[in-house]
Design a protein around this motif. Structure first.
Motif, PDB file in Angstrom:
ATOM      1  N   GLU A  97       0.750  -0.856  -0.006  1.00 28.23           N
ATOM      2  CA  GLU A  97      -0.453   0.470   0.054  1.00 28.23           C
ATOM      3  C   GLU A  97       0.934   0.731   0.145  1.00 28.23           C
ATOM      4  O   GLU A  97       0.349   2.742  -0.543  1.00 28.23           O
ATOM      5  CB  GLU A  97      -0.809   0.088   1.483  1.00 28.23           C
ATOM      6  CG  GLU A  97      -2.124  -1.139   1.319  1.00 28.23           C
ATOM      7  CD  GLU A  97      -1.643  -2.289   0.896  1.00 28.23           C
ATOM      8  OE1 GLU A  97      -2.605  -2.580   0.974  1.00 28.23           O
ATOM      9  OE2 GLU A  97      -0.490  -2.801   2.259  1.00 28.23           O
TER      10      GLU A  97
ATOM     11  N   GLU B 171       2.872   3.615  -3.240  1.00 29.13           N
ATOM     12  CA  GLU B 171       1.999   4.134  -4.555  1.00 29.13           C
ATOM     13  C   GLU B 171       1.623   5.819  -3.300  1.00 29.13           C
ATOM     14  O   GLU B 171       1.717   7.078  -4.000  1.00 29.13           O
ATOM     15  CB  GLU B 171       0.646   4.018  -4.578  1.00 29.13           C
ATOM     16  CG  GLU B 171       0.374   3.099  -5.644  1.00 29.13           C
ATOM     17  CD  GLU B 171      -1.179   2.671  -5.723  1.00 29.13           C
ATOM     18  OE1 GLU B 171      -2.010   3.051  -5.753  1.00 29.13           O
ATOM     19  OE2 GLU B 171      -0.935   0.895  -7.030  1.00 29.13           O
TER      20      GLU B 171
ATOM     21  N   ASP C 104      -0.166   6.441  -1.328  1.00 30.07           N
ATOM     22  CA  ASP C 104      -1.578   6.875  -0.948  1.00 30.07           C
ATOM     23  C   ASP C 104      -2.409   7.168   0.092  1.00 30.07           C
ATOM     24  O   ASP C 104      -2.165   5.761   0.688  1.00 30.07           O
ATOM     25  CB  ASP C 104      -2.428   6.257  -2.131  1.00 30.07           C
ATOM     26  CG  ASP C 104      -4.473   6.819  -2.165  1.00 30.07           C
ATOM     27  OD1 ASP C 104      -4.609   7.640  -1.471  1.00 30.07           O
ATOM     28  OD2 ASP C 104      -4.896   6.748  -3.015  1.00 30.07           O
TER      29      ASP C 104
ATOM     30  N   ASP D 145      -4.618   7.839   1.899  1.00 30.22           N
ATOM     31  CA  ASP D 145      -6.490   6.745   1.741  1.00 30.22           C
ATOM     32  C   ASP D 145      -6.032   6.056   1.075  1.00 30.22           C
ATOM     33  O   ASP D 145      -7.286   4.030   2.239  1.00 30.22           O
ATOM     34  CB  ASP D 145      -7.417   7.287   0.604  1.00 30.22           C
ATOM     35  CG  ASP D 145      -7.564   9.001   0.917  1.00 30.22           C
ATOM     36  OD1 ASP D 145      -8.041   9.876   2.423  1.00 30.22           O
ATOM     37  OD2 ASP D 145      -7.534   9.471  -0.266  1.00 30.22           O
ATOM     38  N   ARG D 146      -5.192   4.947   0.983  1.00 32.73           N
ATOM     39  CA  ARG D 146      -5.408   3.389   0.481  1.00 32.73           C
ATOM     40  C   ARG D 146      -4.518   2.353   1.901  1.00 32.73           C
ATOM     41  O   ARG D 146      -4.612   1.969   2.176  1.00 32.73           O
ATOM     42  CB  ARG D 146      -4.457   3.433  -0.212  1.00 32.73           C
ATOM     43  CG  ARG D 146      -3.945   1.201  -1.380  1.00 32.73           C
ATOM     44  CD  ARG D 146      -3.220   1.641  -2.218  1.00 32.73           C
ATOM     45  NE  ARG D 146      -3.448  -0.016  -2.485  1.00 32.73           N
ATOM     46  CZ  ARG D 146      -2.556  -0.400  -3.446  1.00 32.73           C
ATOM     47  NH1 ARG D 146      -2.164   0.308  -4.007  1.00 32.73           N
ATOM     48  NH2 ARG D 146      -2.931  -1.982  -3.602  1.00 32.73           N
TER      49      ARG D 146
ATOM     50  N   GLY E  62       3.975   9.106   1.480  1.00 29.24           N
ATOM     51  CA  GLY E  62       3.161   9.398   1.506  1.00 29.24           C
ATOM     52  C   GLY E  62       3.600  11.091   1.092  1.00 29.24           C
ATOM     53  O   GLY E  62       2.188  11.526   1.067  1.00 29.24           O
TER      54      GLY E  62
ATOM     55  N   PRO F 226       3.561  14.407  -0.447  1.00 34.18           N
ATOM     56  CA  PRO F 226       3.569  14.907  -2.295  1.00 34.18           C
ATOM     57  C   PRO F 226       4.994  15.083  -2.170  1.00 34.18           C
ATOM     58  O   PRO F 226       5.167  15.992  -1.549  1.00 34.18           O
ATOM     59  CB  PRO F 226       2.609  15.630  -2.564  1.00 34.18           C
ATOM     60  CG  PRO F 226       2.073  15.694  -1.097  1.00 34.18           C
ATOM     61  CD  PRO F 226       3.308  14.953   0.070  1.00 34.18           C
TER      62      PRO F 226
ATOM     63  N   ASP G 250      -2.773  16.259   4.412  1.00 33.25           N
ATOM     64  CA  ASP G 250      -2.971  15.503   3.761  1.00 33.25           C
ATOM     65  C   ASP G 250      -2.424  14.338   4.338  1.00 33.25           C
ATOM     66  O   ASP G 250      -2.518  13.300   5.608  1.00 33.25           O
ATOM     67  CB  ASP G 250      -2.663  14.808   2.488  1.00 33.25           C
ATOM     68  CG  ASP G 250      -3.346  15.560   1.224  1.00 33.25           C
ATOM     69  OD1 ASP G 250      -4.549  15.908   1.516  1.00 33.25           O
ATOM     70  OD2 ASP G 250      -2.660  15.293  -0.080  1.00 33.25           O
TER      71      ASP G 250
END
Length: 484
Positions: free
Chosen positions: A99, A102, A104, A106-107, A136, A138, A145
């Protein structure tokens, strides 16, 4: 009618840690175990998890490391707290590496939520949470986030009635801006510092909402049994070093004929006596007599000997006392000690043996056995230790090596004479062409005592006190007259 909510406190399973936390881990709290690499964060988390997890109180441990879970468990199972039977029954390990590829949030959150819903744990661990944060982030550095993710994770874990622990490697400046430090209910900070040739581990409870935690830094060790914390002795505002004045209190005999008379009838029970003198002046023999007299009176004792190994120590009269269970010996062979660790061992043995007398032989050797970081604050640490021991009501005899300068009179090489309720000085004098030993009682707090300087000898029976030095007034040569 009180509407106060009672928060259940979970026993951590880590010796000494519950004292730091204010009684245990608050149930359903959202906690962070942070610190430098190699400081023991994962070991601490596993020890708490294996202690608390049962089939009815299950634990879920998320790993986000690049290494397989089996590799981590291979090393953790070397500790005594590891219980293989709990794996997959009371404890489940889940790897979030896929997970995180990526980046992410949320994932990651969805995977955690799905696993929690399926296993229904009461304990949740995420190791290393900082890996989640770094993966995570960016490119534009959007912190919103991350903050949203932390808040959502905390709220979900609380709603699922789970006590949560996030584990991560953080540096102190980073903690000031990380949102997880704001959201967390409790923060444990672990560190390890290399000072000269010594490595010292320390733990701090940065915050623990809803309960009074022990302030400051506390030392801990990692052994085959796991993590053990040694809470720092803290003198309470109402406490004073030493008991109340001795008028009318019980007296204990020192086991040396004539010395009790010099002390005004013996040493008041619960007092601390500091015996100082140069090498060979008889301090250890005095300690032996003190413990032997206690055993004769039905009082058990404890000795922490820092100048001799246990085998050397037990070659004298103490051997029979130790064999009979009347005296306990603290093993001080390991270096890099902390005063808090030594105090822990002393208190544990005092309680186990119900000891009434304690000997520390000697403070000079004790300072050498300490890690350099602790020896720099030896005076302050010694103050806390004496206060803790005297508050227990035991009678303490401390010895200290004191160089005989022949030109001045001192009572302590550490400037710590004020810590003792009574002080006994042993010195050498040149008398009628011979080097002789002399005793003098400098003080006995709240009590009258002899002002004489008395000669004494040491033979097979121990210490034998002789006449006052005043009998030889004007004959002493080579040394200034004491008190001149």
């Amino acid at each position: 009618m009180s509407s106060k909510v009672t928060i259940r406190r979970l026993p951590s399973g880590v010796p000494g840690l519950d004292n730091l936390l204010g009684g245990g881990l608050p149930e359903f709290s959202f906690n962070l175990i942070a610190g430098t690499p190699g400081s023991g964060k994962t070991t601490l988390a596993h020890q708490m998890m294996f202690s608390l997890a049962t089939p009815e109180y299950r634990a879920l441990f998320f790993t986000v490391l690049g290494e397989p879970t089996l590799k981590m468990l291979r090393y953790q199972q070397q500790f005594a707290f590891f219980d293989h039977d709990k794996i997959n029954q009371s404890i489940r390990f889940v790897n979030l590496a896929t997970e995180l590829l990526e980046g992410d949030f949320d994932r990651v959150l969805a995977r955690i939520a799905a696993e929690v819903k399926d296993f229904e744990p009461r304990l949740v661990f995420v190791d290393s949470f900082r890996s989640v944060v770094q993966s995570g982030r960016p490119q534009d550095g959007n912190v919103f986030d991350l903050q949203h993710f932390v808040q959502q994770l905390g709220m979900q874990m609380t709603s699922w009635q789970a006590t949560t622990f996030l584990i991560g490697e953080y540096l102190a400046p980073e903690s000031e801006s990380s949102p997880v430090f704001t959201v967390a209910d409790g923060i444990l900070w672990l560190s390890q510092n290399l000072h000269r040739n010594s490595m010292v581990r320390k733990m701090q409870v940065v915050k623990m909402r809803g309960q009074a935690q022990a302030p400051g830094l506390h030392t801990f060790r990692i052994s085959e049994a796991g993590v053990q914390v040694f809470p720092r002795a803290i003198v309470q505002p109402h406490e004073a070093v030493g008991p109340a004045p001795a008028g009318g209190t019980e007296r204990v005999s020192m086991g040396v004929a004539g010395l009790d008379e010099m002390l005004g009838g013996g040493l008041p029970a619960g007092y601390s006596l500091l015996a100082v003198g140069p090498s060979g002046s008889g301090k250890t023999i005095l300690s032996t007599a003190f413990l032997a007299e206690g055993a004769r009176c039905g009082e058990t004792g404890v000795i922490a000997a820092f100048e001799k190994s246990p085998s050397q120590l037990l070659n004298n009269k103490l051997h029979a006392l130790v064999s009979a269970g009347q005296v306990g010996v603290i093993d001080t062979r390991s270096l890099d000690l902390s005063i808090d660790e030594t105090l822990h061992d002393l208190i544990e043995m005092i309680h186990r043996m119900q000891a009434k007398r304690v000997v520390i032989d000697s403070l000079s050797g004790f300072e050498l056995a300490l890690a350099p970081e602790f020896s720099e604050d030896f005076r302050g640490s010694l103050y806390r230790m004496v206060a803790e021991l005297t508050s227990m009501g035991v009678t303490i005899l401390m010895t200290s090596e004191l160089e005989d300068r022949y030109t001045d009179l001192r009572f302590s090489p550490f400037g710590s004479a004020f810590l003792a309720d009574a002080i006994l000085v042993q010195r050498y004098v040149e008398l009628a062409g011979q080097l002789r030993r002399v005793f003098s009682v400098v003080k006995v707090r709240g009590s009258d005592h002899s002002k004489d300087i008395r000669l004494f000898d040491i033979n097979d029976e121990g210490i034998v006190i002789g006449e006052s030095l005043s009998e030889y007034d004007g004959i002493m040569t080579g040394h200034p007259r004491i008190g001149s």
